[in-house]
Design an enzyme around this catalytic site. Structure first.
Site, short mmCIF file in Angstrom:
data_model
loop_
_atom_site.label_atom_id
_atom_site.label_comp_id
_atom_site.label_asym_id
_atom_site.label_seq_id
_atom_site.Cartn_x
_atom_site.Cartn_y
_atom_site.Cartn_z
N ASP A 109 0.84 -1.20 0.00
CA ASP A 109 0.00 0.00 0.00
C ASP A 109 0.88 1.25 0.00
O ASP A 109 2.03 1.21 0.45
CB ASP A 109 -0.86 0.07 1.28
CG ASP A 109 -1.75 -1.13 1.43
OD1 ASP A 109 -2.07 -1.76 0.41
OD2 ASP A 109 -2.13 -1.41 2.58
N1 URA Z 1 -1.17 -5.92 3.92
C1 URA Z 1 -1.67 -4.67 3.88
O1 URA Z 1 -2.73 -4.40 4.44
N2 URA Z 1 -0.98 -3.75 3.20
C2 URA Z 1 0.18 -3.99 2.59
O2 URA Z 1 0.77 -3.07 2.01
C3 URA Z 1 0.70 -5.29 2.64
C4 URA Z 1 0.00 -6.25 3.32
#
Ligand code: URA
Length: 239
Positions: A109
């Protein structure tokens, strides 16, 4: 000489690595900028092995089949064309012009930090994202509220279903590091998985960092920096 690499046309090699068009590569040859390691200039129709080429005296970027690790900072998106800052801005511009392209292995993310893999190797990509590979991804989480004590059991059960999904999550391991601080090991890569796992147990993830994938850790790679992995490091992803 490196006999394990294929012999390819120099102009094509240089263009496919994103240094410019084949025409640009011909100019580089005419200007004597593309040479053998001993400085001998190459001809315009030379066939070469990647490791036997220097551009302005420097080795070329990693050859096709590369796996990179980037220490992703917060605020960068794993996309080629979102508004805002993109992880590709942390790599040399010419990497965006490589053929085949270098793509991320899954995504982190925008506000997740840590170990992000990138590759132009389709077979490697397929292997690492295949559920059969079972590659553990390790996350460090800081939470808005204290852990309640039952989260490890819930995550390990293999029966948790995320909001708006129908398939149960594979078992995941939670290690408590502090009242609002945990390490979570998952083998899947579902959308916003770790944030949604904590939402499912009534908490909220404030920061998320991935220090490790398989047996590979970020080590001392600074935030925002990248490097190519060597074969032993690539193998360590699968142990
Ligand atoms: N899980 C998440 O919620 N975000 C990420 O970036 C990676 C794993």
């Amino acid at each position: 000489m490196n006999d394990t690499q294929p012999l390819v046309r120099l102009v094509k090699l240089v263009a496919n690595l994103g240094y410019g068009s084949q025409k640009d590569a011909r100019y580089m040859i005419q200007d004597g900028r593309l040479t053998a390691p001993d400085g001998t200039p190459y001809d315009v129709d030379a066939k070469v092995r990647h490791d036997d080429v220097r551009l302005d005296g420097e080795p070329l970027d990693p050859a096709q089949g590369v796996v990179l690790m980037l220490n992703k900072p917060a605020g960068y998106t794993c996309s080629t064309k979102d508004p805002g800052r993109l992880i590709y801005q942390l790599l040399p511009d010419r990497f965006a012009r490589r053929n085949p392209i270098i793509a991320t292995v899954g995504r982190l993310d925008r506000d997740t930090t840590g170990l992000l893999l990138l590759t132009d190797d389709g077979a490697f990509l397929h292997k690492i994202i295949s559920p059969r590979s079972n590659v553990p991804k390790i996350y460090e989480v800081t939470l808005a509220r204290p852990l309640q004590g039952n989260e490890a059991e819930i995550f390990a059960a293999g029966s948790l279903i995320l909001n708006s999904e129908t398939e149960v999550l594979a078992p995941a391991v939670l290690d408590v590091l502090g009242p609002k601080h945990a390490r979570v090991t998952v083998t899947e890569g579902r959308y916003h998985q770790v944030r949604r796992m904590f939402a499912a147990v009534g908490n909220h993830v404030e920061t998320l960092h991935r220090p490790q994938v398989g047996g590979l850790t970020l080590g001392d790679l600074p935030s925002g920096q990248w490097r190519a992995l060597n074969p032993a490091e690539i193998a360590s992803l699968f142990v």
